[in-house]
Design a protein around this motif. Structure first.
Motif, PDB file in Angstrom:
ATOM      1  N   GLY A 133     -17.800   7.266   3.694  1.00  0.00           N
ATOM      2  CA  GLY A 133     -18.648   7.732   2.592  1.00  0.00           C
ATOM      3  C   GLY A 133     -17.875   7.930   1.308  1.00  0.00           C
ATOM      4  N   ASP A 134     -16.666   8.466   1.409  1.00  0.00           N
ATOM      5  CA  ASP A 134     -15.825   8.667   0.219  1.00  0.00           C
ATOM      6  C   ASP A 134     -15.356   7.328  -0.346  1.00  0.00           C
ATOM      7  N   ALA A 135     -14.969   6.417   0.555  1.00  0.00           N
ATOM      8  CA  ALA A 135     -14.530   5.092   0.102  1.00  0.00           C
ATOM      9  C   ALA A 135     -15.689   4.356  -0.569  1.00  0.00           C
ATOM     10  N   ARG A 136     -16.891   4.469   0.004  1.00  0.00           N
ATOM     11  CA  ARG A 136     -18.075   3.833  -0.584  1.00  0.00           C
ATOM     12  C   ARG A 136     -18.335   4.408  -1.982  1.00  0.00           C
ATOM     13  N   ALA A 137     -18.254   5.712  -2.120  1.00  0.00           N
ATOM     14  CA  ALA A 137     -18.481   6.343  -3.424  1.00  0.00           C
ATOM     15  C   ALA A 137     -17.465   5.831  -4.450  1.00  0.00           C
ATOM     16  N   SER A 138     -16.215   5.683  -4.039  1.00  0.00           N
ATOM     17  CA  SER A 138     -15.187   5.163  -4.947  1.00  0.00           C
ATOM     18  C   SER A 138     -15.513   3.737  -5.381  1.00  0.00           C
ATOM     19  N   LEU A 139     -15.957   2.922  -4.435  1.00  0.00           N
ATOM     20  CA  LEU A 139     -16.301   1.536  -4.765  1.00  0.00           C
ATOM     21  C   LEU A 139     -17.518   1.461  -5.674  1.00  0.00           C
ATOM     22  N   LEU A 140     -18.500   2.313  -5.431  1.00  0.00           N
ATOM     23  CA  LEU A 140     -19.709   2.282  -6.267  1.00  0.00           C
ATOM     24  C   LEU A 140     -19.426   2.770  -7.689  1.00  0.00           C
ATOM     25  N   GLU A 141     -18.330   3.501  -7.890  1.00  0.00           N
ATOM     26  CA  GLU A 141     -17.908   3.836  -9.253  1.00  0.00           C
ATOM     27  C   GLU A 141     -17.310   2.616  -9.937  1.00  0.00           C
ATOM     28  N   VAL A 142     -16.763   1.702  -9.154  1.00  0.00           N
ATOM     29  CA  VAL A 142     -16.208   0.458  -9.687  1.00  0.00           C
ATOM     30  C   VAL A 142     -17.336  -0.514 -10.009  1.00  0.00           C
ATOM     31  N   CYS A 143     -18.251  -0.696  -9.045  1.00  0.00           N
ATOM     32  CA  CYS A 143     -19.347  -1.659  -9.185  1.00  0.00           C
ATOM     33  C   CYS A 143     -20.567  -1.106  -8.472  1.00  0.00           C
ATOM     34  N   ALA A 144     -21.715  -1.118  -9.121  1.00  0.00           N
ATOM     35  CA  ALA A 144     -22.929  -0.491  -8.589  1.00  0.00           C
ATOM     36  C   ALA A 144     -23.637  -1.327  -7.516  1.00  0.00           C
ATOM     37  N   SER A 178       0.821  -1.201   0.000  1.00  0.00           N
ATOM     38  CA  SER A 178       0.000   0.000   0.000  1.00  0.00           C
ATOM     39  C   SER A 178       0.857   1.254   0.000  1.00  0.00           C
ATOM     40  N   SER A 179       2.097   1.168   0.540  1.00  0.00           N
ATOM     41  CA  SER A 179       2.944   2.356   0.555  1.00  0.00           C
ATOM     42  C   SER A 179       3.410   2.734  -0.845  1.00  0.00           C
ATOM     43  N   SER A 180       3.429   1.763  -1.768  1.00  0.00           N
ATOM     44  CA  SER A 180       3.863   2.074  -3.130  1.00  0.00           C
ATOM     45  C   SER A 180       2.691   2.416  -4.050  1.00  0.00           C
ATOM     46  N   THR A 181       1.472   2.365  -3.524  1.00  0.00           N
ATOM     47  CA  THR A 181       0.310   2.682  -4.345  1.00  0.00           C
ATOM     48  C   THR A 181      -0.511   3.773  -3.665  1.00  0.00           C
ATOM     49  N   PRO A 182      -0.333   4.989  -4.114  1.00  0.00           N
ATOM     50  CA  PRO A 182      -1.027   6.099  -3.455  1.00  0.00           C
ATOM     51  C   PRO A 182      -2.551   5.965  -3.475  1.00  0.00           C
ATOM     52  N   GLY A 183      -3.080   5.380  -4.523  1.00  0.00           N
ATOM     53  CA  GLY A 183      -4.529   5.219  -4.605  1.00  0.00           C
ATOM     54  C   GLY A 183      -5.056   4.278  -3.534  1.00  0.00           C
ATOM     55  N   LEU A 184      -4.341   3.185  -3.284  1.00  0.00           N
ATOM     56  CA  LEU A 184      -4.772   2.232  -2.272  1.00  0.00           C
ATOM     57  C   LEU A 184      -4.659   2.850  -0.877  1.00  0.00           C
ATOM     58  N   THR A 185      -3.580   3.583  -0.636  1.00  0.00           N
ATOM     59  CA  THR A 185      -3.428   4.275   0.650  1.00  0.00           C
ATOM     60  C   THR A 185      -4.571   5.261   0.851  1.00  0.00           C
ATOM     61  N   ARG A 186      -4.886   6.007  -0.182  1.00  0.00           N
ATOM     62  CA  ARG A 186      -5.991   6.978  -0.116  1.00  0.00           C
ATOM     63  C   ARG A 186      -7.314   6.263   0.154  1.00  0.00           C
ATOM     64  N   PHE A 187      -7.545   5.147  -0.529  1.00  0.00           N
ATOM     65  CA  PHE A 187      -8.776   4.378  -0.323  1.00  0.00           C
ATOM     66  C   PHE A 187      -8.847   3.830   1.107  1.00  0.00           C
ATOM     67  N   ASN A 188      -7.741   3.268   1.589  1.00  0.00           N
ATOM     68  CA  ASN A 188      -7.716   2.686   2.933  1.00  0.00           C
ATOM     69  C   ASN A 188      -7.984   3.713   4.025  1.00  0.00           C
TER      70      ASN A 188
END
Length: 168
Positions: free
Chosen positions: A18-29, A3-13
């Motif tokens: 609510g923000d993490a849920r919104a990101s996931l719902l953009e992946v899959c509804a 996760s330290s080498s992937t800024p997106g995963l760190t941001r998601f974690n």
């Protein structure tokens, strides 16, 4: 990949729920899918995120699969203004008008038969490949086709989760 080498995963974690849920719902509804992935945060790496996604997808019921499919436009008609939809369906962009018309007919026949859009992981596929796939799958039983849809959703989710983990 950690996760330290992937800024997106760190941001998601570390994102608010609510923000993490919104990101996931953009992946899959599917809200059930998103809830299951949220419950397992933080993820040490993208492989753990993929494994959780695959497991959640395998456990989705019919209603949850329908909810997941509702987030996907028909092949050949990407959602206007949605860069993800356009990028994933790029293979249809250069199709002839005849092939586009045939895909429209096949999409409608498929939707009439199964009650939902034809779903395929279109990334990297040509228009002819997508047409051949819908022709082949339209003869499936509803049960077989539901499993095909689940398999295609797994592929789509992995591509989208890779972009999320990489911070794209």
């Amino acid at each position: 990949m950690s996760s330290s080498s992937t800024p997106g995963l760190t941001r998601f974690n570390t994102a608010e729920e609510g923000d993490a849920r919104a990101s996931l719902l953009e992946v899959c509804a599917s809200t059930t899918w998103a809830d299951r992935l949220l419950a397992k945060r933080p993820y040490p790496d993208a492989a753990a995120l993929f494994a959780a996604s695959d497991c959640a997808m395998a456990e989705l019921g019919e209603h949850d699969l329908a909810e997941a499919m509702a987030g996907h436009p028909p092949i050949g008609r990407p959602t206007p203004g949605d860069p993800t939809s356009s990028r994933e369906q790029r293979g249809m962009a250069g199709a002839t008008e005849e092939l586009k018309a045939e895909m429209l007919e096949l999409n409608l026949a498929y939707q009439e038969r199964f009650g939902h859009v034809f779903l395929i992981c279109a990334t990297g596929l040509t228009a002819a490949h997508m047409r051949d796939a819908v022709r082949e799958r339209i003869g499936n039983t509803p049960e077989r086709e539901r499993e095909n849809v689940r398999t295609e959703l797994v592929k789509i989710n992995r591509i989208r989760l890779t972009r999320l983990a990489e911070g794209a």
